[in-house]
Design an enzyme around this catalytic site. Structure first.
Site, PDB file in Angstrom:
ATOM      1  N   GLU A 259      -3.475 -13.064  -7.418  1.00 52.91           N
ATOM      2  CA  GLU A 259      -2.120 -12.497  -7.376  1.00 52.91           C
ATOM      3  C   GLU A 259      -1.132 -13.602  -7.062  1.00 52.91           C
ATOM      4  O   GLU A 259      -1.358 -14.390  -6.153  1.00 52.91           O
ATOM      5  CB  GLU A 259      -1.963 -11.452  -6.248  1.00 52.91           C
ATOM      6  N   GLU A 313       6.367  -0.484  -8.872  1.00 53.58           N
ATOM      7  CA  GLU A 313       5.598   0.682  -8.422  1.00 53.58           C
ATOM      8  C   GLU A 313       6.378   1.410  -7.328  1.00 53.58           C
ATOM      9  O   GLU A 313       6.479   0.924  -6.208  1.00 53.58           O
ATOM     10  CB  GLU A 313       4.228   0.237  -7.912  1.00 53.58           C
ATOM     11  N   LYS A 316       4.872   2.377  -3.559  1.00 55.39           N
ATOM     12  CA  LYS A 316       4.254   1.418  -2.651  1.00 55.39           C
ATOM     13  C   LYS A 316       4.973   1.469  -1.305  1.00 55.39           C
ATOM     14  O   LYS A 316       6.203   1.470  -1.247  1.00 55.39           O
ATOM     15  CB  LYS A 316       4.316   0.001  -3.223  1.00 55.39           C
ATOM     16  N   GLU A 322       8.283  -4.681  -2.002  1.00 54.33           N
ATOM     17  CA  GLU A 322       6.962  -4.215  -2.422  1.00 54.33           C
ATOM     18  C   GLU A 322       7.024  -3.356  -3.688  1.00 54.33           C
ATOM     19  O   GLU A 322       6.074  -3.296  -4.453  1.00 54.33           O
ATOM     20  CB  GLU A 322       6.292  -3.417  -1.299  1.00 54.33           C
TER      21      GLU A 322
END
Length: 374
Positions: A259, A313, A316, A322
């Site tokens: 990542e 997203e 999250k 985030e």
């Protein structure tokens, strides 16, 4: 469901915009994402052939059948205790992996994610036995040549990260990591690290030069022990991990970045979380990958990276950043442009519909999908 499929238009020569040796993290902590079938079209149109999941979602694995897209699938931390049991490990692989292998390329299983960030000593103790049991199960089923086993670590497993040549693991993790490194050497699987220069900049924006973390032109920094010059933080972090591994007696293990990314939005205290910086970070990183660059300490080993993440997203937890690491919004539009051979593909929507209710655009996508898969 096909009515809102996407038709991708590639201006000029930018068909290869993301057609690089780069993988993408496909997270799904959201309630507004496109179906896996649509994601499959999107990624193949972008020429991305490597995807990392955080689970073994059968809907995704089915949607990518016969596509030659390679998958890393994940076993969450909540599975670790069960995976130390050979019967439970075998059941999981026979139900969640084996049925898909004939048509979907699953090349790796990550057992746990950032386990040492949890400070849960039960998890720490279970990690290696779980990895070993999953691997032994693959051997017993004759799948170990197809599927390898590893785990992904956060960068805070390091106690020293600069200079890179002095990289060292935290002392409290020594006994655990020693066993894990032996496992990697034995089964020839990579050591995965989640590395985010963004965090270093956010925490100390007055000390960490922005250009240094964004791969922009800068003075760089010198490792006094090796006289190697580093012009970006990510490469320094990778070499620090190699040094830490070497300090434990291993030189036969490959480090890969499972990542890395940069958020396009953040809270007030999340300095640097902007679309401009995210575009520079990921765009410049993709250029380095395209040039097959290695790090200063390993110039002949091209870096292997999975960018985080495919979509924003919305569910999250945590700070605003985030929920804003995606290259794309859930509707398929790019969050920002990445300037590799032009721009990320733009999306053209057509509201014109045929008699049976399909949009023209969705028919085009179906035709493209058919051509890609045939």
């Amino acid at each position: 469901p096909f009515d809102s499929l996407l038709f991708l238009w590639f201006p000029d020569s930018s068909v290869q915009t993301l057609g690089l040796e780069v993988g993408i993290n496909y997270g799904q902590i959201a309630n507004n994402l496109p179906s896996p079938a649509r994601v499959s079209y999107l990624l193949r149109s972008l020429n991305i052939s490597r995807v990392k999941l955080y689970d073994a979602d059968p809907n995704v694995l089915l949607a990518f059948a016969n596509t030659n897209v390679e998958f890393i699938i994940g076993l969450g931390n909540e599975y670790l205790q069960n995976m130390t049991d050979p019967i439970k490990a075998q059941n999981w692989i026979q139900q969640r992996v084996q049925p898909y292998l004939t048509r979907t390329k699953i090349t790796c299983i990550t057992v746990g994610n950032e386990v040492y960030k949890t400070y849960d000593h039960q998890l720490w103790s279970n990690l290696l036995p779980a990895m070993q049991t999953v691997y032994n199960t693959l051997v017993n089923l004759g799948l170990d040549k197809q599927v390898t086993v590893t785990t992904a670590h956060s960068l805070d497993i390091l106690s020293v990260s600069f200079p890179p040549s002095a990289g060292a693991f935290r002392q409290d993790l020594g006994e655990y990591l020693h066993g894990i490194l032996n496992f990697h050497a034995q089964v020839k699987s990579p050591f995965l690290i989640n590395a985010y220069p963004y965090f270093a900049y956010k925490d100390k924006p007055n000390e960490v030069p922005l250009n240094y973390v964004l791969f922009q032109p800068n003075q760089g920094t010198m490792d006094p022990n090796t006289n190697l010059k580093y012009d970006n933080m990510l490469f320094a972090q990778i070499d620090a991990v190699y040094s830490a591994i070497k300090a434990m007696g291993r030189t036969d293990i490959e480090v890969r970045i499972s990542e890395t990314g940069w958020p396009s939005r953040g809270d007030e205290n999340e300095v640097g979380a902007t679309p401009e910086n995210a575009g520079l970070y990921n765009g410049n990183l993709l250029r380095r990958i395209e040039e097959k660059q290695g790090t200063p300490a390993k110039p002949n080993v091209p870096i292997d990276i999975y960018v985080f993440a495919l979509f924003n997203e919305n569910q999250k937890p945590g700070p605003t950043s985030e929920r804003n690491y995606g290259l794309f919004y859930p509707d398929g539009t790019p969050v920002y442009n990445i300037g590799v051979q032009g721009y990320l593909p733009e999306l053209i929507y057509s509201s014109a519909t045929t008699n049976n209710g399909f949009s023209i655009c969705s028919l085009l996508v179906l035709a493209i999908a058919y051509l890609i898969s045939s």
